[in-house]
Write an enzyme that holds these catalytic residues in place. Structure first.
Site, PDB file in Angstrom:
ATOM      1  CG  ASN A  66      -2.218  -0.539   1.229  1.00 58.55           C
ATOM      2  OD1 ASN A  66      -3.098  -1.055  -0.060  1.00 58.55           O
ATOM      3  ND2 ASN A  66      -2.183  -1.796   1.977  1.00 58.55           N
ATOM      4  CB  CYS A  75      -3.811  -5.435  -5.126  1.00 61.47           C
ATOM      5  SG  CYS A  75      -4.704  -4.091  -5.879  1.00 61.47           S
ATOM      6  N   GLY A  76      -6.956  -6.778  -6.211  1.00 58.32           N
ATOM      7  CA  GLY A  76      -7.685  -6.831  -7.462  1.00 58.32           C
ATOM      8  C   GLY A  76      -7.479  -6.295  -8.767  1.00 58.32           C
ATOM      9  CG  ASN A 160      -8.026  -6.873   0.816  1.00 55.28           C
ATOM     10  OD1 ASN A 160      -8.715  -8.275   0.253  1.00 55.28           O
ATOM     11  ND2 ASN A 160      -7.594  -6.424  -0.221  1.00 55.28           N
ATOM     12  CG  HIS A 162     -12.563  -5.828   1.919  1.00 57.31           C
ATOM     13  ND1 HIS A 162     -12.769  -4.822   0.492  1.00 57.31           N
ATOM     14  CD2 HIS A 162     -12.197  -6.900   1.566  1.00 57.31           C
ATOM     15  CE1 HIS A 162     -11.875  -4.931   0.218  1.00 57.31           C
ATOM     16  NE2 HIS A 162     -10.865  -6.226   0.411  1.00 57.31           N
ATOM     17  CG  ASN A 193      -9.223  -3.016   1.930  1.00 53.93           C
ATOM     18  OD1 ASN A 193      -8.281  -2.169   2.040  1.00 53.93           O
ATOM     19  ND2 ASN A 193      -9.623  -4.187   2.641  1.00 53.93           N
ATOM     20  CD  GLU A 211      -7.722   0.381  -2.005  1.00 57.99           C
ATOM     21  OE1 GLU A 211      -6.825   0.336  -1.353  1.00 57.99           O
ATOM     22  OE2 GLU A 211      -8.095   0.321  -3.576  1.00 57.99           O
ATOM     23  CB  CYS A 220     -11.499  -1.046  -4.145  1.00 61.26           C
ATOM     24  SG  CYS A 220     -10.630  -2.176  -3.344  1.00 61.26           S
ATOM     25  N   GLY A 221     -10.760  -3.760  -6.370  1.00 64.76           N
ATOM     26  CA  GLY A 221     -11.519  -5.122  -6.629  1.00 64.76           C
ATOM     27  C   GLY A 221     -11.694  -6.301  -5.989  1.00 64.76           C
ATOM     28  N   GLY A 223     -12.723  -5.350  -3.188  1.00 69.01           N
ATOM     29  CA  GLY A 223     -13.597  -4.145  -2.320  1.00 69.01           C
ATOM     30  C   GLY A 223     -14.656  -4.547  -3.094  1.00 69.01           C
TER      31      GLY A 223
HETATM   32  N1  LIG Z   1      -5.883  -1.396   0.545  1.00 66.68           N
HETATM   33  C1  LIG Z   1      -5.709  -2.544   0.492  1.00 66.68           C
HETATM   34  C2  LIG Z   1      -4.711  -3.561  -0.947  1.00 66.68           C
HETATM   35  C3  LIG Z   1      -5.849  -3.150  -2.231  1.00 66.68           C
HETATM   36  C4  LIG Z   1      -6.843  -3.372  -2.672  1.00 66.68           C
HETATM   37  C5  LIG Z   1      -7.296  -2.670  -3.909  1.00 66.68           C
HETATM   38  N2  LIG Z   1      -6.545  -1.861  -4.433  1.00 66.68           N
HETATM   39  C6  LIG Z   1      -7.460  -3.897  -4.912  1.00 66.68           C
HETATM   40  O1  LIG Z   1      -8.107  -3.539  -6.172  1.00 66.68           O
HETATM   41  O2  LIG Z   1      -8.299  -4.806  -4.366  1.00 66.68           O
HETATM   42  C7  LIG Z   1      -5.641  -3.565   1.404  1.00 66.68           C
HETATM   43  O3  LIG Z   1      -4.734  -2.703   2.389  1.00 66.68           O
HETATM   44  O4  LIG Z   1      -6.477  -4.831   2.169  1.00 66.68           O
END
Ligand SMILES: N[C@H](CCC[C@H](N)C(=O)O)C(=O)O
Length: 278
Positions: A66, A75-76, A160, A162, A193, A211, A220-221, A223
């Protein structure tokens, strides 16, 4: 150590991508923070690192940092850019690429119409694995927050963590105010997130995500996957959901079986290449 890098984005969620398979370098959290700065550095939401895999049946290792320098599990949007990067940089001739992350294995598929389909794995719903503090697993949880009052959210991990709140209108959702408070709430021991989801119809949502470690991003993928899983578990969504984020749209497909993998489809774009002292 000077290295080549690519600047990429997935729906405006932007990345610096570095190949440490053919180049040498070592990632230090302080340097990540310097490079993520949009005035004094390159500027990005996440840094993506390509490394040699630790097992023979996988093509690459995929590491994610990050903007605050924290290394994370998944990270999607980055996964789609990772696939585009390793193919365009000729690190592989494959269009179906297997990668290992801190969360496990993922399959990345470059399609003929310039999209990338990612097998994001199955959602993780057990509280202790998310991690989220709760006495038992549920589709949603309600708890008191000192500053916000009563909060109701879904808790899902895509590797990760959420938290997913339902809002009437994402344009007026309190993302800036509630995002940081919930990101660091004690119910999320590893932080989280925070997604703000507006249900348009059973096959379409609007979503904004604050995030962990980067603040609100244009997309955010993981997410989007977490929001769709939470929306289906709470009875608001049916399988096959278009997720409209500020940076554009993703298609998320999950049949609702907790053991089933989630498929995410979306674009990946290279903006420029450069050289930097890592
Ligand atoms: N900030 C996220 C990682 C990047 C996720 C996001 N950019 C995606 O596309 O999934 C975390 O700390 O878990």
């Amino acid at each position: 150590m000077w290295v080549k890098f690519s600047k990429m984005h997935g729906l405006g969620n932007d990345f610096m991508v570095i190949d440490l398979v053919t180049q040498n370098g070592h990632v230090r959290p302080q340097r990540v923070r310097e490079l993520s700065d949009r005035n004094f550095g390159v500027g990005f939401d996440q840094l993506l690192i390509v490394e040699k895999p630790s097992r023979p049946d996988v093509d690459f290792k995929y590491r994610i940092f990050n903007a605050d320098g924290s290394e994370v599990e998944n990270c999607g949007n980055g996964a789609r850019c990772f696939a585009r990067f390793v193919y365009d940089q000729r690190l592989t001739g494959k269009r179906c690429i297997k990668v290992e992350t801190a969360n496990g294995l993922m399959s990345l598929n470059l399609t003929d119409d310039d999209q990338v389909v990612v097998d994001m794995g199955a959602p993780i719903l057990e509280p202790q694995l998310i991690p989220f503090k709760a006495s038992q697993q549920a589709a949603e949880y309600s708890f008191a927050s000192d500053t916000i009052g009563e909060v109701t959210l879904g808790a899902v991990s895509m590797g990760n963590p959420h938290g997913v709140l339902r809002v009437d209108d994402v344009d007026t959702a309190p993302v800036e105010q509630w995002g940081p408070l919930l990101e660091s709430h004690s119910r999320f021991p590893a932080k989280a997130n925070i997604g703000f989801m507006q249900i348009v119809d059973p096959h379409r949502i609007r979503l904004r995500v604050f995030e962990r470690g980067s603040g609100e991003t244009l997309a955010c993928g993981t997410g989007a996957c977490a929001a769709v899983v939470s929306g289906q578990l709470r009875g608001w969504l049916q399988p096959g959901v278009t997720v409209s984020l500020p940076g554009g749209e993703l298609f998320i497909d999950w049949d609702g079986n907790p053991d089933s993998h989630i498929q995410m489809t979306g674009p990946a774009v290279t903006v420029f290449e450069g050289r930097i002292n890592l």
